[in-house]
Motif scaffolding. Structure first.
Motif, PDB file in Angstrom:
ATOM      1  N   THR A   1       0.846  -1.192   0.000  1.00 54.16           N
ATOM      2  CA  THR A   1       0.000   0.000   0.000  1.00 54.16           C
ATOM      3  C   THR A   1       0.878   1.238   0.000  1.00 54.16           C
ATOM      4  O   THR A   1       1.896   1.282   0.696  1.00 54.16           O
ATOM      5  CB  THR A   1      -0.920   0.010   1.247  1.00 54.16           C
ATOM      6  OG1 THR A   1      -1.766  -1.142   1.198  1.00 54.16           O
ATOM      7  CG2 THR A   1      -1.787   1.258   1.291  1.00 54.16           C
TER       8      THR A   1
ATOM      9  N   ASN B   1      -3.045   0.232  -8.284  1.00 59.43           N
ATOM     10  CA  ASN B   1      -4.480   0.016  -8.184  1.00 59.43           C
ATOM     11  C   ASN B   1      -5.037   1.088  -7.260  1.00 59.43           C
ATOM     12  O   ASN B   1      -4.780   1.063  -6.043  1.00 59.43           O
ATOM     13  CB  ASN B   1      -4.758  -1.375  -7.615  1.00 59.43           C
ATOM     14  CG  ASN B   1      -4.273  -2.474  -8.536  1.00 59.43           C
ATOM     15  OD1 ASN B   1      -4.991  -2.891  -9.420  1.00 59.43           O
ATOM     16  ND2 ASN B   1      -3.041  -2.937  -8.326  1.00 59.43           N
TER      17      ASN B   1
ATOM     18  N   LEU C   1      -7.478   2.824  -4.989  1.00 59.11           N
ATOM     19  CA  LEU C   1      -8.580   2.308  -4.184  1.00 59.11           C
ATOM     20  C   LEU C   1      -9.778   3.236  -4.172  1.00 59.11           C
ATOM     21  O   LEU C   1      -9.656   4.465  -4.227  1.00 59.11           O
ATOM     22  CB  LEU C   1      -8.112   2.041  -2.749  1.00 59.11           C
ATOM     23  CG  LEU C   1      -6.991   1.007  -2.592  1.00 59.11           C
ATOM     24  CD1 LEU C   1      -6.780   0.682  -1.124  1.00 59.11           C
ATOM     25  CD2 LEU C   1      -7.250  -0.252  -3.407  1.00 59.11           C
TER      26      LEU C   1
ATOM     27  N   GLN D   1     -12.818   0.680   0.481  1.00 59.67           N
ATOM     28  CA  GLN D   1     -11.778  -0.334   0.353  1.00 59.67           C
ATOM     29  C   GLN D   1     -10.678  -0.153   1.404  1.00 59.67           C
ATOM     30  O   GLN D   1      -9.539  -0.565   1.200  1.00 59.67           O
ATOM     31  CB  GLN D   1     -11.196  -0.330  -1.065  1.00 59.67           C
ATOM     32  CG  GLN D   1     -12.204  -0.804  -2.085  1.00 59.67           C
ATOM     33  CD  GLN D   1     -11.632  -0.923  -3.472  1.00 59.67           C
ATOM     34  OE1 GLN D   1     -10.950  -0.041  -3.959  1.00 59.67           O
ATOM     35  NE2 GLN D   1     -11.921  -2.055  -4.121  1.00 59.67           N
ATOM     36  N   ASP D   2     -11.050   0.382   2.555  1.00 53.83           N
ATOM     37  CA  ASP D   2     -10.118   0.575   3.668  1.00 53.83           C
ATOM     38  C   ASP D   2      -9.425  -0.733   4.036  1.00 53.83           C
ATOM     39  O   ASP D   2      -8.207  -0.772   4.227  1.00 53.83           O
ATOM     40  CB  ASP D   2     -10.838   1.087   4.926  1.00 53.83           C
ATOM     41  CG  ASP D   2     -11.768   2.250   4.687  1.00 53.83           C
ATOM     42  OD1 ASP D   2     -12.464   2.254   3.650  1.00 53.83           O
ATOM     43  OD2 ASP D   2     -11.796   3.137   5.530  1.00 53.83           O
TER      44      ASP D   2
ATOM     45  N   LEU E   1      -8.832  -3.345   2.284  1.00 52.01           N
ATOM     46  CA  LEU E   1      -7.872  -3.749   1.262  1.00 52.01           C
ATOM     47  C   LEU E   1      -6.568  -2.955   1.418  1.00 52.01           C
ATOM     48  O   LEU E   1      -5.473  -3.518   1.346  1.00 52.01           O
ATOM     49  CB  LEU E   1      -8.471  -3.534  -0.133  1.00 52.01           C
ATOM     50  CG  LEU E   1      -7.736  -4.130  -1.308  1.00 52.01           C
ATOM     51  CD1 LEU E   1      -7.605  -5.641  -1.194  1.00 52.01           C
ATOM     52  CD2 LEU E   1      -8.460  -3.752  -2.604  1.00 52.01           C
TER      53      LEU E   1
ATOM     54  N   VAL F   1      -8.590 -12.137  -2.522  1.00 52.86           N
ATOM     55  CA  VAL F   1      -8.649 -10.889  -3.291  1.00 52.86           C
ATOM     56  C   VAL F   1      -8.711 -11.245  -4.772  1.00 52.86           C
ATOM     57  O   VAL F   1      -7.827 -11.936  -5.292  1.00 52.86           O
ATOM     58  CB  VAL F   1      -7.414  -9.997  -3.004  1.00 52.86           C
ATOM     59  CG1 VAL F   1      -7.418  -8.765  -3.887  1.00 52.86           C
ATOM     60  CG2 VAL F   1      -7.366  -9.611  -1.531  1.00 52.86           C
TER      61      VAL F   1
ATOM     62  N   ASP G   1     -12.627  -4.332  -8.705  1.00 51.28           N
ATOM     63  CA  ASP G   1     -13.485  -3.341  -8.045  1.00 51.28           C
ATOM     64  C   ASP G   1     -12.755  -2.109  -7.537  1.00 51.28           C
ATOM     65  O   ASP G   1     -13.259  -1.416  -6.650  1.00 51.28           O
ATOM     66  CB  ASP G   1     -14.272  -3.988  -6.900  1.00 51.28           C
ATOM     67  CG  ASP G   1     -15.113  -5.161  -7.373  1.00 51.28           C
ATOM     68  OD1 ASP G   1     -15.687  -5.072  -8.482  1.00 51.28           O
ATOM     69  OD2 ASP G   1     -15.179  -6.174  -6.654  1.00 51.28           O
ATOM     70  N   VAL G   2     -11.560  -1.802  -8.061  1.00 53.05           N
ATOM     71  CA  VAL G   2     -10.868  -0.583  -7.665  1.00 53.05           C
ATOM     72  C   VAL G   2     -11.343   0.579  -8.537  1.00 53.05           C
ATOM     73  O   VAL G   2     -11.972   0.375  -9.577  1.00 53.05           O
ATOM     74  CB  VAL G   2      -9.321  -0.737  -7.742  1.00 53.05           C
ATOM     75  CG1 VAL G   2      -8.845  -1.797  -6.749  1.00 53.05           C
ATOM     76  CG2 VAL G   2      -8.852  -1.038  -9.149  1.00 53.05           C
TER      77      VAL G   2
END
Length: 174
Positions: free
Chosen positions: A47, A84, A86, A90-91, A93, A108, A122-123
């Motif tokens: 991330t 990707n 977010l 999507q926290d 993720l 995922v 789904d991003v």
């Protein structure tokens, strides 16, 4: 070019308190991305909130992984990555890919992008790149990527990082 003033010299020598630095710069809102790659067929990711466009011609982006990241060396070895971006909600993720020592991809959904990097389902958007350059930047690295492919989902809102927490845009903002 003019010489720096004596005051600038003194300021240049003054130490900056790390907690103050973090608190002040935390007032700058940013998006959140999960940077992914395929290391010999094995997906890897991290991330990052330090992601931005760099150039339109050629199309370049950058992100800044910590030097201590255990995922970064595998992404660097792959010589490609996907950012990707977010979306709101999507926290979990974002938190998942910020952790070490777990299978970040368990449960995922993703498909390989043109570079082979995982494009997460789904991003808000994804930007698939090859690594163009890596520069030193203090306790982080500055990774420049040449964009190969990109796409966005127009109906989603971004996940935002502000003052050390995930946020969403307020009503009427999009």
């Amino acid at each position: 070019m003019s010489e720096p003033s004596d005051n600038a010299d003194r300021l240049d020598q003054a130490p900056i308190d790390p907690q103050l630095f973090r608190a002040v710069l935390g007032n700058y809102a940013s998006g959140v991305v999960v940077v992914t790659a395929s290391d010999d067929g094995v997906p890897v990711g991290l991330t990052a909130q330090s992601f931005m466009s760099l150039s339109m011609d050629p199309p370049l982006v950058l992100f800044c992984p910590q030097r201590t990241s255990t995922s970064w060396p595998r992404i660097e070895k792959a010589r490609h990555f996907a950012a990707n971006i977010l979306a709101e909600g999507q926290d979990a993720l974002g938190l998942r890919f910020a952790r070490s020592g777990i299978d970040k991809f368990e449960g995922v959904g993703w498909t390989p992008g043109p570079s082979g990097a995982p494009l997460l389902e789904d991003v808000l958007a994804h930007v698939d790149c090859t690594i163009e350059a890596v520069h030193e930047g203090g306790d982080h690295l500055i990774v420049v990527g040449r964009v190969l492919h990109l796409a966005a989902e127009k109906d989603l809102k971004p996940l935002v990082y502000f003052r050390s927490a995930f946020r969403v845009l307020g009503p009427g903002l999009s």
